[in-house]
Design an enzyme around this catalytic site. Structure first.
Site, PDB file in Angstrom:
ATOM      1  N   ALA A  55      42.268  37.769  45.334  1.00  0.00           N
ATOM      2  CA  ALA A  55      41.050  38.295  45.952  1.00  0.00           C
ATOM      3  C   ALA A  55      41.313  38.944  47.307  1.00  0.00           C
ATOM      4  O   ALA A  55      40.646  39.926  47.670  1.00  0.00           O
ATOM      5  CB  ALA A  55      40.015  37.181  46.102  1.00  0.00           C
ATOM      6  N   THR A 106      40.261  31.071  47.855  1.00  0.00           N
ATOM      7  CA  THR A 106      39.982  32.340  47.189  1.00  0.00           C
ATOM      8  C   THR A 106      40.238  32.246  45.691  1.00  0.00           C
ATOM      9  O   THR A 106      40.927  31.340  45.216  1.00  0.00           O
ATOM     10  CB  THR A 106      40.883  33.469  47.719  1.00  0.00           C
ATOM     11  OG1 THR A 106      42.231  33.227  47.281  1.00  0.00           O
ATOM     12  CG2 THR A 106      40.829  33.575  49.220  1.00  0.00           C
ATOM     13  N   ASP A 107      39.708  33.208  44.960  1.00  0.00           N
ATOM     14  CA  ASP A 107      40.137  33.427  43.590  1.00  0.00           C
ATOM     15  C   ASP A 107      41.485  34.157  43.645  1.00  0.00           C
ATOM     16  O   ASP A 107      41.883  34.695  44.682  1.00  0.00           O
ATOM     17  CB  ASP A 107      39.111  34.245  42.817  1.00  0.00           C
ATOM     18  CG  ASP A 107      39.098  33.906  41.334  1.00  0.00           C
ATOM     19  OD1 ASP A 107      40.140  33.461  40.824  1.00  0.00           O
ATOM     20  OD2 ASP A 107      38.044  34.087  40.693  1.00  0.00           O
ATOM     21  N   CYS A 108      42.170  34.160  42.528  1.00  0.00           N
ATOM     22  CA  CYS A 108      43.532  34.707  42.497  1.00  0.00           C
ATOM     23  C   CYS A 108      43.535  36.213  42.801  1.00  0.00           C
ATOM     24  O   CYS A 108      42.862  36.990  42.121  1.00  0.00           O
ATOM     25  CB  CYS A 108      44.156  34.448  41.129  1.00  0.00           C
ATOM     26  SG  CYS A 108      45.883  34.923  41.025  1.00  0.00           S
TER      27      CYS A 108
END
Length: 766
Positions: A297, A293-295
């Protein structure tokens, strides 16, 4: 020897054996990625591990760490408390050694680092931003840069990078435009494949390679209103044809990891979009790598998208959708163990994610060699060859937009006034995702121009004039005084993605750096900095208008991270050079162009509008989108593929090898390109295809090939493109790729608006 430690066994065998030995806590530990800079403290050169990190290792382990070596205002890592090349490698070794020796199974940590345009660590080489890299149209040179970035990152123990950014830019008001290659999926796809080849090299287990993470999957470059992470309003066909194409090219090149985007598409957040993560990525493309994931998310599912009831629900949704690792690790770390123990999450789902994480670690060779070589880090990071490469890229990606004969400048004629907020502010030319830099390391435009006139520095006058933002005109008087004494004025204006590195600001009357109790930010671009307009911020335009009244020749150098729409500048400046954010060697590269030591060869990869009201203005929109507004037409000020040179080129004799082909056959297109000027130069020969009639609406033209060639004065070269099904197909009525019979036009030329064309037909098969 335990099977998972036996390097003669296959990755699959090693993964399955290790998985059987792991507890639920150890499995979940592999899926979390805490912030790496919080795992240690650096006090007067002595690095010690934090108690919280040791506790995490004891409780089941840490699968990965994000940004161990990341240095910027967010992490609080500065030049004063940060780690040098050698020290960084030693710190990573300390972390790895503790994880390997103090955990039950000795699983090494996956160190993930930011490397969009260079490793975001102290001492790393700062290359130009991707928007400039795309403007080079030089894929082999970019691949070479990626090799350099991989070497520098792996030398300090980084094993995976969160790049390349493959978003297709549709609204340049978006602050992350600078991180992207441009608006065209084909061009981005070429750079995407080169990034994977360059970063991952001859093998992931090489000490010169890192795993590439493709981001942001998908539609992230089309945020509603140009606002970061806003909904992407597009249909499935457009998504498949445009936004997913660069990702597919990178997956086919062997990308090891991928990161879903923050945004939603048709109401479904990409973090839990099974149609993307399973249907397209796994089933359609056969991707077998890791998804991270992105941070933050997963948090957004419960607080932002509101598609999850709470944290546990968000974590379970994410892992079931195909997420293997969570950047920050907060939600997975808190909730997955209980979810398994309570029967809310199947062990098979957890095991599948763990398999992918472990497989990547085995492929990277971390079980055999988890440690970095500090001596090698010192030798590789900031190597002179990397610095040379940074300068070449900066020069090749600068785009000459206008030249009324004032360029190139003569080294023997007159005095030069270098004026503007970007003339001598190093951080303003580096872009976002940049580590702190010593002042001596960054070549500003002023420094570059002074370097062209050694021993004659009194010919160069400097004044900042104003800041990027704000309304202060107190520097106008000094700027006008400098300009009045000069024979030519070079205006360095644009934008800034510089975060607060503690450098303070500048005294507008003297140009000297100054630090005060009042914080000041010139940042008008970068992640989270989206704009309503594309005009210059602050009073920069007013400064130029005042200087123009002096009647001196004015050369405008834009240093910025998104296109600038300023009609007054286009009409009144004698020359305009778009330099984007050119990196640490940018001042030297720009000076090389201004004084004619380098012939500009950059070409636009984003269309530049006359006015922000024309957006969207990307070149490959549908034929039906309209021709004009009441006030003006819909064509851009500078079209996609545009860029001037100090020489001239002509195109002639476009011919095709056949006037009709069967589906599945190829046709060869040839064109003669001649340097008709008096200087050697590089030309970007661009191929566009137009499907004349189709069952679904199509763009008028689409880029399907390009080649950058060097020609001596008077030299002619025949450029050849082979056109096949992959250049002619589109997503048909049944949502599958199809080549329909009918007429196709082949356009070859200097930019999308300046081409020769020929036609051929694909015959209908019985």
């Amino acid at each position: 020897m335990l099977t998972y430690k036996d390097k003669t066994k296959s990755v699959e065998e090693r993964v399955e054996h290790l998985l059987k030995l792991m507890t639920t806590e150890e499995k979940v530990g592999q899926l979390v990625q805490p912030f790496g800079w919080l795992t240690y403290e650096n006090r007067e050169g002595t690095v010690t591990l934090s108690d919280s990190f040791k506790e995490q290792v004891a409780q089941g382990g840490v699968g990965s760490l994000y940004g161990v070596l990341r240095a910027d205002p967010w992490t609080g890592v500065t030049l004063e408390n940060g780690l040098s090349a050698r020290e960084g490698a030693e710190a990573v070794n300390l972390i790895q050694r503790y994880a390997v020796e103090q955990s039950r199974l000795g699983i090494p940590i996956l160190i993930g680092e930011e490397c969009s345009h260079g490793h975001m660590a102290i001492d790393g080489t700062v290359f130009p931003v991707p928007l400039l890299l795309g403007s080079t149209w030089n894929v082999p040179l970019y691949r070479e840069m990626c090799r350099a970035v991989a070497k520098e990152t792996r030398a300090q123990g980084g094993a995976v990078t969160y790049s390349p950014v493959l978003d297709v830019v549709r609204d340049p008001r978006w602050g992350r435009t600078e991180e992207c290659f441009g608006e065209d999926p084909y061009l981005i796809g070429e750079f995407a494949a080169a990034a994977v080849e360059g970063l991952q090299g001859e093998g992931l287990d090489s000490q010169n390679s890192v795993a590439a993470t493709l981001k942001h999957f998908a539609g992230y470059g089309s945020p509603e209103g140009g606002r970061n992470a806003g909904p992407a309003q597009m249909g499935w066909r457009e998504l498949l044809e445009k936004d997913l194409y660069p990702f597919q090219r990178a997956v086919e090149a062997g990308a090891a990891s991928i990161m879903p985007a923050y945004n939603e598409i048709d109401g479904i957040p990409c973090t839990v979009h099974t149609g993307l993560l399973d249907g397209v990525l796994r089933k359609m493309w056969g991707f077998d790598g890791m998804v991270i994931t992105d941070c933050g998310a997963i948090n957004m599912l419960a607080d932002g998208h509101d598609t999850a009831e709470d944290g546990p629900d968000a974590a379970i949704q994410a892992i079931r959708a195909g997420i293997d690792m969570e950047m920050s690790g907060e939600m997975f770390g808190k909730y997955l163990v209980d979810a398994v123990n309570d029967g809310q999450l199947e062990m098979d789902v957890l095991d599948q994610a763990v398999r992918r994480v472990l497989a990547l670690k085995f492929r990277l060779g971390l079980f055999e060699q988890p440690y970095a070589d500090p001596k090698r880090a010192e030798e590789v990071i900031g190597h002179p060859e990397h610095i040379r490469l940074a300068r070449q890229l900066a020069a090749e990606g600068a785009v000459l937009l206008k030249n009324e004969g004032v360029l190139p400048l003569s080294k023997a004629a007159g005095r030069v006034a270098v004026i503007g907020p970007n003339a001598d502010q190093g951080y303003n030319q580096l872009g976002d995702y940049t580590s702190p830099q010593p002042k001596s390391k960054v070549a500003t435009l002023l420094k570059g121009i002074l370097g062209k006139l050694p021993g004659d520095e009194e010919r160069v006058l400097y004044a900042p004039g104003c800041r990027i933002r704000g309304g202060s005109k107190e520097g106008f008087e000094q700027a006008l005084h400098c300009a009045s004494q000069a024979d030519i004025v070079v205006m360095a204006v644009g934008g800034s993605s510089a975060r607060d590195f503690g450098e303070g600001t500048i005294d507008l009357r003297t140009g000297a750096s100054t630090v005060s109790d009042e914080s000041w930010s010139d940042m008008d671009c970068g992640e989270g900095i989206d704009r309503m307009t594309l005009t210059l911020s602050g009073v920069q335009l007013e400064l130029m208008q005042e200087i123009h009244k002096l009647g001196k020749p004015v050369v405008v150098v834009y240093i910025n991270g998104r296109p600038i729409a300023e009609p007054w500048v286009d009409e009144h400046a004698d020359a305009v050079l778009e330099a984007w954010y050119p990196g640490q060697e940018g001042g030297y590269a720009i000076a090389d162009i201004l004084f004619g030591d380098v012939n500009p060869s950059g070409r636009l990869t984003v269309s530049i509008p006359k006015h922000v009201g024309q957006l969207p203005v990307y070149y490959n929109g549908k034929r039906s989108r309209g021709k004009r507004y009441l006030e003006t037409d819909s064509s851009p000020r500078y079209p996609f593929g545009y860029g001037l040179s100090y020489t001239s080129f002509s195109y002639s004799n476009l011919r095709l090898s056949a006037s009709e082909i069967s589906e599945g056959d190829t046709v060869r297109a040839e064109v003669d390109v001649t340097n008709t000027g008096s200087r050697e130069g590089a030309e970007v020969v661009q191929l566009y295809i137009s499907d004349v009639v189709s069952s679904v609406t199509r763009p008028l033209k689409e880029l399907k090939g390009f080649e950058k060639i060097e020609l001596k004065p008077g030299e002619t070269r025949t450029v050849v493109f082979t056109i096949g099904s992959e250049h002619l197909q589109f997503i048909g009525l049944d949502m599958k790729p199809v080549v329909e019979p009918g007429m196709f036009q082949v356009h070859i030329g200097r930019n999308v608006m300046d081409t020769l064309y020929a036609e051929f037909r694909v015959r209908k098969e019985n």
